[in-house]
Enzyme design. Structure first.
Site, mmCIF file in Angstrom:
data_model
loop_
_atom_site.group_PDB
_atom_site.id
_atom_site.type_symbol
_atom_site.label_atom_id
_atom_site.label_comp_id
_atom_site.label_asym_id
_atom_site.label_seq_id
_atom_site.Cartn_x
_atom_site.Cartn_y
_atom_site.Cartn_z
ATOM 1 N N CYS A 119 0.279 -19.917 20.008
ATOM 2 C CA CYS A 119 0.443 -19.426 21.415
ATOM 3 C C CYS A 119 1.389 -18.151 21.496
ATOM 4 O O CYS A 119 0.954 -16.935 21.120
ATOM 5 C CB CYS A 119 1.234 -20.333 22.178
ATOM 6 S SG CYS A 119 1.224 -20.181 24.024
ATOM 7 N N SER A 127 -2.611 -23.233 28.012
ATOM 8 C CA SER A 127 -1.579 -23.244 29.126
ATOM 9 C C SER A 127 -0.605 -22.016 28.969
ATOM 10 O O SER A 127 0.105 -21.843 28.083
ATOM 11 C CB SER A 127 -0.535 -24.433 28.967
ATOM 12 O OG SER A 127 0.650 -24.129 29.871
ATOM 13 N N LYS A 145 -2.615 -18.363 36.005
ATOM 14 C CA LYS A 145 -2.219 -19.153 34.709
ATOM 15 C C LYS A 145 -3.658 -19.913 34.385
ATOM 16 O O LYS A 145 -4.565 -20.608 35.152
ATOM 17 C CB LYS A 145 -1.277 -20.067 35.069
ATOM 18 C CG LYS A 145 -0.885 -20.802 34.026
ATOM 19 C CD LYS A 145 0.446 -21.790 34.393
ATOM 20 C CE LYS A 145 0.742 -22.664 33.282
ATOM 21 N NZ LYS A 145 1.775 -23.363 33.604
ATOM 22 N N GLU A 166 -2.364 -28.889 19.426
ATOM 23 C CA GLU A 166 -1.307 -29.811 18.676
ATOM 24 C C GLU A 166 -0.715 -30.687 20.044
ATOM 25 O O GLU A 166 0.040 -31.643 19.985
ATOM 26 C CB GLU A 166 -0.056 -29.097 18.197
ATOM 27 C CG GLU A 166 0.968 -28.431 19.236
ATOM 28 C CD GLU A 166 0.501 -27.217 19.880
ATOM 29 O OE1 GLU A 166 1.244 -26.793 20.508
ATOM 30 O OE2 GLU A 166 -0.589 -26.715 19.449
ATOM 31 N N ARG A 193 6.412 -30.701 36.206
ATOM 32 C CA ARG A 193 7.552 -29.758 36.170
ATOM 33 C C ARG A 193 7.521 -28.672 37.154
ATOM 34 O O ARG A 193 8.672 -28.322 37.912
ATOM 35 C CB ARG A 193 8.079 -29.340 34.707
ATOM 36 C CG ARG A 193 8.714 -30.314 33.713
ATOM 37 C CD ARG A 193 9.371 -29.631 32.579
ATOM 38 N NE ARG A 193 8.297 -28.694 31.910
ATOM 39 C CZ ARG A 193 7.315 -29.425 30.930
ATOM 40 N NH1 ARG A 193 7.713 -30.524 30.490
ATOM 41 N NH2 ARG A 193 6.661 -28.647 30.175
ATOM 42 N N HIS A 231 -3.471 -24.715 22.410
ATOM 43 C CA HIS A 231 -2.526 -25.907 21.978
ATOM 44 C C HIS A 231 -3.420 -27.093 21.412
ATOM 45 O O HIS A 231 -2.996 -28.295 22.310
ATOM 46 C CB HIS A 231 -1.682 -26.313 23.235
ATOM 47 C CG HIS A 231 -0.493 -25.072 23.410
ATOM 48 N ND1 HIS A 231 0.520 -25.025 22.776
ATOM 49 C CD2 HIS A 231 -0.583 -24.104 24.391
ATOM 50 C CE1 HIS A 231 1.096 -23.890 23.397
ATOM 51 N NE2 HIS A 231 0.787 -23.195 24.148
#
Length: 303
Positions: free
Chosen positions: A142, A192, A163, A234, A246, A232
């Site tokens: 990232c 993301s 995004k 992971e 959030r 990502h």
């Protein structure tokens, strides 16, 4: 063989409950083999969650691995106590004389800041240069990948109109890459980020390994010693969902992550549709490291 992590690290209990084979110090000492030395430079604010995610994937290897948790030397974490960091982490200053078979540089929530304005950018420059002399194989993730592509290869970064957020179909570009053995042709991968890398600035010293309509995903050095993963794999099944919650609580009008919740219902637990590909990528990376690293760690970086 299992992964060796600090005996009291909170991630240990989570991994053991999941069936990941974790080795304690005394058991490791009895095995007459050289373990792989892998370092994790954790730049994420939630240190415990990130170290668990990467330990889960590294710990699935049949090889013995010593995992060293590393942090930026002069950076005060707002989300992790200093006692925790002093107990389980070493600063880069404390490890920079060591050699590593593998080293991972994570993402960081600072993608809106120009690289040169990041407070610890000078140390990042030193760390990136150090990976060329003291590390056999490096994986940048990232923001870490964006920074390394910018620094080593002059790849330009730009801000997208909105995004990229969700789980998206990607394409394996080079199925012969040792890092992609066993991958399906079109894996689903969590994304993301607000930034993408300019394709026109990707030079001949790089190879695109995984691509997608949402943007570039994975590139590799031609010599194979570094890979750059912009997304990502992971992540666990709750990572994108928690980020979405959030954002909503912070008043950010973020749409729900695409292709994460069954039937788009955010009240239902998300499905993990990428776990097998995450394990394949990390096992391939570790296998390639193991097959090519010198037995004597001191020989790493030698011409």
């Amino acid at each position: 063989m299992p992964i060796r992590i600090p005996d009291n690290l909170p991630a240990r209990k989570i991994l053991e409950d999941e069936g990941v084979n974790v080795m304690d110090t005394s058991r490791a000492a009895r095995q007459d083999i050289r373990p792989l030395e892998i370092g994790l430079l954790n730049l994420m604010p939630n240190k415990e969650r990130t170290e668990t995610q990467f330990s889960r994937l590294i710990g699935a290897t049949p090889l013995q691995v010593n995992l060293s948790l590393v942090r930026i030397t002069d950076h005060q974490s707002k989300h992790t106590s200093e006692d925790y960091l002093k107990t389980f982490y070493q600063t880069w200053e404390e490890v920079k004389e060591r050699k590593f078979d593998g080293f991972i540089v994570t993402g960081a929530p600072i993608a809106h800041i120009p690289f040169e304005d990041v407070r610890y950018w000078n140390e990042m420059l030193e760390i990136m240069a150090w990976t060329r002399t003291n590390v056999h194989r490096t994986m940048f993730i990232c923001w870490g990948a964006q920074a390394a592509l910018h620094h080593f290869h002059g790849v330009k970064r730009y801000r997208m109109d909105e995004k990229a957020f969700g789980v998206f179909r990607h394409r394996i570009v080079n199925s012969r890459s040792p890092y992609l053995r066993g991958m399906s042709d079109s894996p689903m991968i969590p994304v993301s980020r607000y930034n993408d890398m300019d394709r026109a600035s990707v030079g001949d010293d790089l190879e695109v390994l995984v691509d997608g309509d949402i943007g570039l995903c994975m590139l590799g050095d031609r010599d194979g010693r570094a890979v750059y993963f912009l997304n990502h794999l992971e992540y666990d099944n709750r990572s994108l969902a928690d980020e979405y919650e959030r954002d909503i609580k912070s008043g950010i009008n973020t749409p729900p992550p695409a292709n994460l919740f069954p039937n788009g219902d955010t009240s239902v637990e998300p499905e993990n549709r990428w776990r097998s590909h995450a394990h394949l990528l990390f096992q391939n990376w570790i296998n390639e490291m193991y097959q090519t690293t010198p037995y004597d760690l001191n020989e790493i970086g030698a011409k």
